[in-house]
Design an enzyme around this catalytic site. Sequence first.
Site, PDB file in Angstrom:
ATOM      1  N   GLY A 151       0.649  -1.048   0.263  1.00  0.00           N
ATOM      2  CA  GLY A 151      -0.505  -0.013  -0.013  1.00  0.00           C
ATOM      3  C   GLY A 151       0.748   0.996   0.004  1.00  0.00           C
ATOM      4  O   GLY A 151       2.095   1.445   0.045  1.00  0.00           O
ATOM      5  N   GLN A 209       2.879   9.945   1.263  1.00  0.00           N
ATOM      6  CA  GLN A 209       4.060   9.692   1.356  1.00  0.00           C
ATOM      7  C   GLN A 209       4.895   9.958   0.105  1.00  0.00           C
ATOM      8  O   GLN A 209       6.303   9.482  -0.033  1.00  0.00           O
ATOM      9  CB  GLN A 209       4.121   8.169   0.774  1.00  0.00           C
ATOM     10  CG  GLN A 209       4.006   7.092   2.361  1.00  0.00           C
ATOM     11  CD  GLN A 209       3.716   5.280   3.170  1.00  0.00           C
ATOM     12  OE1 GLN A 209       2.597   5.204   1.771  1.00  0.00           O
ATOM     13  NE2 GLN A 209       4.932   4.726   2.786  1.00  0.00           N
ATOM     14  N   CYS A 260       7.056  -0.176   6.285  1.00  0.00           N
ATOM     15  CA  CYS A 260       6.627   0.492   5.705  1.00  0.00           C
ATOM     16  C   CYS A 260       7.418   1.234   4.700  1.00  0.00           C
ATOM     17  O   CYS A 260       8.745   0.472   4.570  1.00  0.00           O
ATOM     18  CB  CYS A 260       6.474   1.855   6.175  1.00  0.00           C
ATOM     19  SG  CYS A 260       5.893   3.405   5.841  1.00  0.00           S
ATOM     20  N   LEU A 261       7.083   2.202   3.302  1.00  0.00           N
ATOM     21  CA  LEU A 261       8.055   2.323   2.614  1.00  0.00           C
ATOM     22  C   LEU A 261       9.550   3.028   3.084  1.00  0.00           C
ATOM     23  O   LEU A 261       9.800   3.512   2.615  1.00  0.00           O
ATOM     24  CB  LEU A 261       6.980   2.037   1.081  1.00  0.00           C
ATOM     25  CG  LEU A 261       6.511   0.760   0.656  1.00  0.00           C
ATOM     26  CD1 LEU A 261       5.974   1.802  -0.629  1.00  0.00           C
ATOM     27  CD2 LEU A 261       7.743  -0.045   0.268  1.00  0.00           C
ATOM     28  N   HIS A 291      -3.158   0.545   8.228  1.00  0.00           N
ATOM     29  CA  HIS A 291      -1.941   1.820   8.104  1.00  0.00           C
ATOM     30  C   HIS A 291      -1.969   2.517   7.312  1.00  0.00           C
ATOM     31  O   HIS A 291      -1.675   3.845   7.517  1.00  0.00           O
ATOM     32  CB  HIS A 291      -0.471   0.345   7.481  1.00  0.00           C
ATOM     33  CG  HIS A 291       0.740   0.859   7.291  1.00  0.00           C
ATOM     34  ND1 HIS A 291       1.565   0.128   7.604  1.00  0.00           N
ATOM     35  CD2 HIS A 291       1.136   1.877   6.240  1.00  0.00           C
ATOM     36  CE1 HIS A 291       3.014   0.651   8.036  1.00  0.00           C
ATOM     37  NE2 HIS A 291       2.475   1.634   6.653  1.00  0.00           N
ATOM     38  N   GLU A 292      -2.600   2.193   6.345  1.00  0.00           N
ATOM     39  CA  GLU A 292      -2.548   2.813   5.262  1.00  0.00           C
ATOM     40  C   GLU A 292      -3.256   4.296   5.407  1.00  0.00           C
ATOM     41  O   GLU A 292      -3.246   5.822   5.187  1.00  0.00           O
ATOM     42  CB  GLU A 292      -2.942   3.059   3.061  1.00  0.00           C
ATOM     43  CG  GLU A 292      -2.278   1.930   3.079  1.00  0.00           C
ATOM     44  CD  GLU A 292      -1.038   2.084   3.051  1.00  0.00           C
ATOM     45  OE1 GLU A 292      -0.517   3.873   2.641  1.00  0.00           O
ATOM     46  OE2 GLU A 292      -0.121   1.048   2.801  1.00  0.00           O
ATOM     47  N   HIS A 303      -1.274   6.298   7.735  1.00  0.00           N
ATOM     48  CA  HIS A 303      -0.956   7.724   7.258  1.00  0.00           C
ATOM     49  C   HIS A 303      -1.886   8.809   6.966  1.00  0.00           C
ATOM     50  O   HIS A 303      -1.019   9.760   7.001  1.00  0.00           O
ATOM     51  CB  HIS A 303      -0.062   7.092   6.023  1.00  0.00           C
ATOM     52  CG  HIS A 303       1.479   6.245   6.036  1.00  0.00           C
ATOM     53  ND1 HIS A 303       1.791   6.534   6.545  1.00  0.00           N
ATOM     54  CD2 HIS A 303       1.136   4.872   5.258  1.00  0.00           C
ATOM     55  CE1 HIS A 303       3.279   5.986   6.283  1.00  0.00           C
ATOM     56  NE2 HIS A 303       2.544   4.861   5.758  1.00  0.00           N
TER      57      HIS A 303
END
Length: 163
Positions: A46, A51, A88-89, A130-131, A134
């Site tokens: 995701g 981000q 996480c990216l 998670h997203e 963000h």
Amino acid sequence: MALRKILTFDDSALHKKCRPVTEFDAKLHTLLDDMTETLYEANGVGLAAPQIGILRRVVVVDAGDQVLELINPEILQTSGEQDGIEGCLSLPGEYGLVKRPNVVKVRAQDRNGEWYEVEGEELIARAFCHECDHLDGKVYTEVAYRMLSDDELEEMYGEDDET
Ligand code: ZN
């Protein structure tokens, strides 16, 4: 389509609450296409707009057979619990243990502004949570009950994955 740069933890964009999307126009469609390309390139599950430095409530999640585009998403309902490893990216090479609901139902708008509902289990449910975090400026390290140590990561992924 174009790849966007994924910002890392220290960037202030990752710690701000994002504004709702109000215009479902070509600019939004380009953003979504770019986010999907960036997600695939990074091999992620995701990606949220902050981000890549866009403080709007936009998320893409790779649900295996399709990419879900979630605009202005809201979590409607959750059930069960899962306890597992999350990454996480924006924090490459780091992983933590996070408890999340096992099933998550989300309401969101599509790229044309139409509302729809979607339910995800396990990894997808984890990605929804998670997203959405963000979009409120929250990174998973704030909800992880423990981060994995370098030794544990070495055991899991081998010694030389950074070379
Ligand atoms: Zn993330």
